[in-house]
Design a protein around this motif. Structure first.
Motif, PDB file in Angstrom:
ATOM      1  N   ARG A  38       0.950  -1.298  -0.080  1.00  9.46           N
ATOM      2  CA  ARG A  38      -0.158  -0.065  -0.144  1.00  9.46           C
ATOM      3  C   ARG A  38       0.963   1.228   0.061  1.00  9.46           C
ATOM      4  NH1 ARG A  38      -2.381  -1.326   4.164  1.00  9.46           N
ATOM      5  NH2 ARG A  38      -3.880  -2.726   3.174  1.00  9.46           N
ATOM      6  N   SER A  89      -6.420  -0.189  -7.300  1.00  7.49           N
ATOM      7  CA  SER A  89      -7.655  -1.036  -7.549  1.00  7.49           C
ATOM      8  C   SER A  89      -7.325  -2.331  -7.654  1.00  7.49           C
ATOM      9  CB  SER A  89      -8.591  -0.750  -8.800  1.00  7.49           C
ATOM     10  OG  SER A  89      -7.710  -0.704 -10.019  1.00  7.49           O
ATOM     11  N   ALA A  92      -6.944  -3.453  -4.085  1.00  3.53           N
ATOM     12  CA  ALA A  92      -8.361  -3.494  -3.235  1.00  3.53           C
ATOM     13  C   ALA A  92      -8.685  -5.037  -3.916  1.00  3.53           C
ATOM     14  CB  ALA A  92      -9.285  -2.472  -3.859  1.00  3.53           C
TER      15      ALA A  92
END
Length: 111
Positions: A38, A89, A92
């Motif tokens: 992240r 994305s 995620a």
């Protein structure tokens, strides 16, 4: 189903206790790597993204979860190629898959 439970149980010789121990180690590793992934995305550090995604992918491979493995590989390639535009994305999606994979393996262990 994200995991191939037959292949996984065959690999661990139907030893669910060992599977549980393996999965605990994987979860601890993933808990360390996901924040690094992240952070690498947030700071556009392609090298760290590639390295951390590669290591996470290796752990995922132990559990015969090919779609999850492919998602981690996608992040690894994004890092390798320095193409981080869609990395958030993809991360995620990977995190969602890991939640689902955890549920499947937990159920398999407790059968």
């Amino acid at each position: 189903m994200l995991i191939d439970s037959e292949e996984l149980l065959e690999e661990v010789e139907d030893d669910r206790e060992m599977l549980g121990a393996m999965f605990t180690i994987f979860q601890q590793d993933a808990e360390e790597r996901l924040p690094k992934i992240r952070s690498a995305i947030g700071s556009a550090n392609a090298k760290v993204l590639m390295e951390e995604a590669h290591a996470l992918k290796g752990g995922i491979g132990n559990f015969f979860a090919m779609s999850v493995y492919e998602t981690a590989y996608q992040l690894e390639i994004m890092g390798r190629d320095g193409q981080l535009a869609d990395a958030s994305s993809v991360l995620a999606e990977l995190e969602k898959q890991l939640v689902d994979m955890t549920a499947e393996i937990s159920a398999l262990i407790s059968e």
